[in-house]
Design a protein around this motif. Structure first.
Motif, short mmCIF file in Angstrom:
data_model
loop_
_atom_site.label_atom_id
_atom_site.label_comp_id
_atom_site.label_asym_id
_atom_site.label_seq_id
_atom_site.Cartn_x
_atom_site.Cartn_y
_atom_site.Cartn_z
N ALA A 9 0.84 -1.20 0.00
CA ALA A 9 0.00 0.00 0.00
C ALA A 9 0.87 1.25 0.00
N GLU A 10 2.07 1.14 -0.56
CA GLU A 10 2.99 2.27 -0.54
C GLU A 10 2.47 3.40 -1.43
N ILE A 11 2.93 4.61 -1.14
CA ILE A 11 2.53 5.79 -1.90
C ILE A 11 3.15 5.72 -3.29
N LEU A 12 2.32 5.91 -4.32
CA LEU A 12 2.76 5.87 -5.71
C LEU A 12 3.03 7.26 -6.27
N ARG A 13 2.33 8.27 -5.72
CA ARG A 13 2.39 9.60 -6.30
C ARG A 13 1.96 10.62 -5.25
N HIS A 14 2.57 11.79 -5.32
CA HIS A 14 2.22 12.91 -4.45
C HIS A 14 1.67 14.04 -5.32
N GLY A 15 0.67 14.74 -4.81
CA GLY A 15 0.10 15.83 -5.60
C GLY A 15 -0.50 16.91 -4.72
N ALA A 16 -0.66 18.10 -5.31
CA ALA A 16 -1.25 19.21 -4.59
C ALA A 16 -1.89 20.19 -5.57
N TYR A 17 -2.95 20.82 -5.11
CA TYR A 17 -3.58 21.92 -5.83
C TYR A 17 -3.34 23.19 -5.02
N ALA A 82 -7.42 31.21 -9.31
CA ALA A 82 -6.61 30.29 -10.10
C ALA A 82 -6.20 29.12 -9.21
N VAL A 83 -5.95 28.00 -9.84
CA VAL A 83 -5.44 26.82 -9.16
C VAL A 83 -4.28 26.27 -9.98
N VAL A 84 -3.20 25.92 -9.30
CA VAL A 84 -2.06 25.29 -9.95
C VAL A 84 -1.92 23.88 -9.40
N HIS A 85 -1.91 22.91 -10.29
CA HIS A 85 -1.71 21.52 -9.89
C HIS A 85 -0.25 21.15 -10.06
N VAL A 86 0.31 20.46 -9.09
CA VAL A 86 1.68 19.96 -9.18
C VAL A 86 1.69 18.54 -8.66
N ALA A 87 2.45 17.66 -9.32
CA ALA A 87 2.48 16.25 -8.91
C ALA A 87 3.82 15.64 -9.26
N VAL A 94 7.01 18.41 -4.85
CA VAL A 94 5.70 18.98 -4.57
C VAL A 94 5.77 19.93 -3.38
N ALA A 95 6.42 19.50 -2.32
CA ALA A 95 6.56 20.34 -1.13
C ALA A 95 7.34 21.61 -1.43
N GLU A 96 8.42 21.48 -2.21
CA GLU A 96 9.23 22.66 -2.53
C GLU A 96 8.45 23.63 -3.40
N PHE A 97 7.71 23.11 -4.36
CA PHE A 97 6.93 24.00 -5.23
C PHE A 97 5.91 24.78 -4.41
N CYS A 98 5.18 24.11 -3.55
CA CYS A 98 4.14 24.78 -2.76
C CYS A 98 4.75 25.87 -1.87
N ALA A 99 5.88 25.57 -1.25
CA ALA A 99 6.52 26.54 -0.37
C ALA A 99 7.06 27.73 -1.16
N GLU A 100 7.65 27.46 -2.32
CA GLU A 100 8.24 28.53 -3.12
C GLU A 100 7.18 29.43 -3.75
N VAL A 101 6.06 28.86 -4.18
CA VAL A 101 5.00 29.68 -4.76
C VAL A 101 4.51 30.70 -3.74
N ALA A 102 4.34 30.29 -2.51
CA ALA A 102 3.90 31.22 -1.47
C ALA A 102 4.86 32.39 -1.34
N ARG A 103 6.14 32.11 -1.48
CA ARG A 103 7.14 33.18 -1.39
C ARG A 103 7.13 34.05 -2.64
N LEU A 104 6.99 33.45 -3.81
CA LEU A 104 7.09 34.18 -5.07
C LEU A 104 5.91 35.11 -5.32
N VAL A 105 4.72 34.72 -4.92
CA VAL A 105 3.55 35.56 -5.22
C VAL A 105 3.40 36.70 -4.22
N GLY A 106 4.15 36.67 -3.13
CA GLY A 106 4.18 37.79 -2.21
C GLY A 106 3.08 37.79 -1.18
N PRO A 107 3.13 38.72 -0.26
CA PRO A 107 2.22 38.72 0.89
C PRO A 107 0.77 39.02 0.54
N ALA A 108 0.50 39.60 -0.62
CA ALA A 108 -0.89 39.94 -0.98
C ALA A 108 -1.71 38.72 -1.34
#
Length: 268
Positions: A9-17, A82-87, A94-108
């Motif tokens: 039952a191991e994880i095959l794929r990770h994803g986030a919206y 908008a929604v961005v899917h990453v997998a 996936v974790a790095e993308f989600c963290a970096e997007v928060a930084r790149l789009v700024g505090p607004a």
């Protein structure tokens, strides 16, 4: 001697919206954010050009058409522009993308991340696989299947109190003593979408999910002509006379978007 060949039952794929609500005054800055460079650095391929299923390491851009509220209040998804899917097959990109997007789009812009994993199928034997999955539609290019629907949901505590054998019965039709079908169950209620709705489901890593998280994040893609079928399938699944399982389901908002080819098109 015992066989000891329990299926994994191991994880095959990770994803986030990554759901983005962008104020009007922040749209220009958001469009200029270095998200394409981040995706390239992480080796993510654009799903917009997919023709035979998604890339192993994928990204997709979805621009809002509309959204409808449901049982679970979720303003972050309901009002997302908008929604961005990453997998990926690995968790780190996936974790790095989600963290970096928060930084790149700024505090607004405050991203909401709806994530999960894919594991081997639990309730699917050969017959059910051949019925529900063998002839399913795979991911098509964005020009062919431009509509995207995001529908997160959770099951009630009463559902998780049932053992797996009882839960399994809700996916199949039910019959009375005379052999007459009394309810379709999940499989038949959703059968109309098999040939035209691309479906993807991420599950929370723990089952059930902790409070404040969804058990399942479901996603669909289809052509313009098949949007009515999506709504018909959802209506059939929500009809507890046809599908008793839905008495145990609590849905978040249904978010409808349009697949676009680039990050900047999200803010055009």
């Amino acid at each position: 001697m015992r066989a000891n060949d329990v299926r994994p039952a191991e994880i095959l794929r990770h994803g986030a919206y990554v759901c983005l609500r962008v104020p009007d005054g922040a749209r220009r800055a958001a469009a200029a954010a270095a998200v394409p460079a981040l995706a390239e650095r992480l080796g993510l391929r654009n799903e917009f050009a997919a023709g035979d299923g998604p890339p192993a390491d994928a990204i997709a851009f979805l621009r809002r058409i509309g959204a409808t509220s449901a049982d679970i209040a979720d303003d972050g998804l309901l009002h997302a522009d908008a929604v961005v899917h990453v997998a990926s097959t690995a968790a780190a990109p996936v974790a790095e993308f989600c963290a970096e997007v928060a930084r790149l789009v700024g505090p607004a812009v405050k991203p909401l991340v709806l994530g999960g994993v894919v594991r081997p199928m639990i309730y699917t034997g050969n017959a059910m696989y051949n019925f529900a999955y063998a002839h399913r539609v795979l991911q098509q290019p964005g020009t062919v299947a431009p509509n995207a629907f995001l529908v997160p949901m959770s099951k009630t505590a009463a559902w998780w109190e049932k053992d797996w054998m009882e839960r399994h019965t809700y996916f199949l039709p039910r019959y009375d003593e005379g052999g007459r079908m009394v309810s379709e169950g999940h499989a038949l209620a959703s059968a109309g979408g098999i040939a035209c709705l691309m479906r993807r489901t991420y599950k929370h890593e723990t089952e059930p999910a902790p409070a404040g998280s969804y058990d399942f994040v479901t996603y669909f893609e289809c052509a313009d002509a098949d949007v009515p079928t999506f709504h018909e399938v959802c209506a059939a699944l929500r009809d507890v006379k046809k599908n008793p399982e839905w008495a145990f389901v609590r849905e978040g908002p249904t978010w409808h978007g349009r697949r676009v080819a680039t990050w900047s098109e999200l803010f055009a």
